[in-house]
Design an enzyme around this catalytic site. Sequence first.
Site, mmCIF file in Angstrom:
data_model
loop_
_atom_site.group_PDB
_atom_site.id
_atom_site.type_symbol
_atom_site.label_atom_id
_atom_site.label_comp_id
_atom_site.label_asym_id
_atom_site.label_seq_id
_atom_site.Cartn_x
_atom_site.Cartn_y
_atom_site.Cartn_z
ATOM 1 N N SER A 102 -35.240 142.022 86.849
ATOM 2 C CA SER A 102 -35.426 143.243 86.069
ATOM 3 C C SER A 102 -36.860 143.392 85.572
ATOM 4 O O SER A 102 -37.791 143.487 86.354
ATOM 5 C CB SER A 102 -34.413 143.272 84.918
ATOM 6 O OG SER A 102 -34.382 144.515 84.276
ATOM 7 N N ASP A 241 -38.715 150.241 84.986
ATOM 8 C CA ASP A 241 -38.942 148.801 85.047
ATOM 9 C C ASP A 241 -38.816 148.341 86.497
ATOM 10 O O ASP A 241 -38.599 149.141 87.402
ATOM 11 C CB ASP A 241 -37.980 148.047 84.122
ATOM 12 C CG ASP A 241 -36.545 148.050 84.614
ATOM 13 O OD1 ASP A 241 -36.188 148.926 85.426
ATOM 14 O OD2 ASP A 241 -35.767 147.177 84.189
#
Length: 447
Positions: A102, A241
């Site tokens: 992530s 992200d």
Amino acid sequence: MTTRKYFGTDGIRGRVGQFPITPEFMLKLGWAAGMAFRKMGACRILVGKDTRISGYMFESALEAGLSAAGADVLLLGPMPTPAIAYLTRTFHAEAGIVISASHNPHYDNGIKFFSGQGTKLPDEIEMMIEELLDAPMTVAESENLGKVSRINDAAGRYIEFCKSSVPTSTDFAGLKVVIDCAHGATYKVAPNVFRELGAQVVVLSAQPDGLNINKNCGSTHMEALQAAVVAEHADMGIGFDGDGDRVLMVDHTGTIVDGDELLYIIARDLHERGRLQGGVVGTLMSNLGLELALAEQSIPFVRANVGDRYVIAELLERNWQIGGENSGHIVCFQHATTGDAIIASLQVILALRRSGISLAEARLKLRKCPQILINVRFAGSGVDPVSHPSVQQACARVTEQMAGRGRVLLRKSGTEPLVRVMVEGEDETQVRSYAEELAKLVAEVCA
């Protein structure tokens, strides 16, 4: 409740080369997952990843383990996490696997699973995989080995899905937007989604080299995006992200618009159009201002534990549609089964176009309370700083002194060795003083 040995709050994550983020473990994990799903019958499993260099190594290891268990494998290549959830569902696969850490730096990586419905894997299946990880590995007979193939049109399928969340009567002509892809999984798809909807798009951080994912860019480092929005005279900026499941935005003045504000914009738009099903799910970290602003609109609000899996669980339990975190995980169940940064940003833009106001004006409709968050590194000294008596006493004292006009929250991160100290209230100077006092005490206890 059975304690998990490998799975954390969001799958398995850690430093590449350190157990369990090793090729050997990933081989065994692929086999264990394949065996678990094979118990339900013949199975196909999708595998996608973000752009970090270690993803190729772990993709190969997982592929080998899955095949050894007799599971067929469909490789997607670099794709946003929510795209893997969507494609798992549309391909009628038994599961999807995401190789990603992530928003973490390139030297971390991780694994998380989606069910065949594109949702987080049920606890009982995670526990089955954990049990198999501790069992001896066997290999299927040659005629029963899983086959491996690559899906070449995955990006195009997901782009069309994102566009389908926008009414066909609407386009983004006249909108100028700067997109920061964090050198991550959205680098191919996000610019094309917005261009095909008619927006003028300026793209930042879309040249992944395997090492630059999230490096001084994306939703965790918004400075370049803020500067570009102002320099380009853009209407807004969108910061994703590394794996495309969280988003923050920037208004035309260069001011960051966080997840609480984005959630409020979407929820208010749905409420005003009579389309909001139930209320809104936030987290323990959601700003008190969000709760108060929703209350002014008579919109119910509840807090889940921090982590998108807990937001999703609360939404499912209540049969509500909208939830999210201030970090930018936004779940829009009317469109997707998990947090989807592209879908969320599209819904914000649609809300703005319906209301005829700018992102800057919409942001100001939510009056946020000052909130100070300090991360204290926790080395695992054997002492739990969150439940330590002196820390608990200090938290109780600060809460009492704020006399119902603020909150104190201490929690350990589910993905990093950190204790998060959050204090929220009406007076920023007072809030900062309390937060620093508590953080110092936590650091002393950790030491």
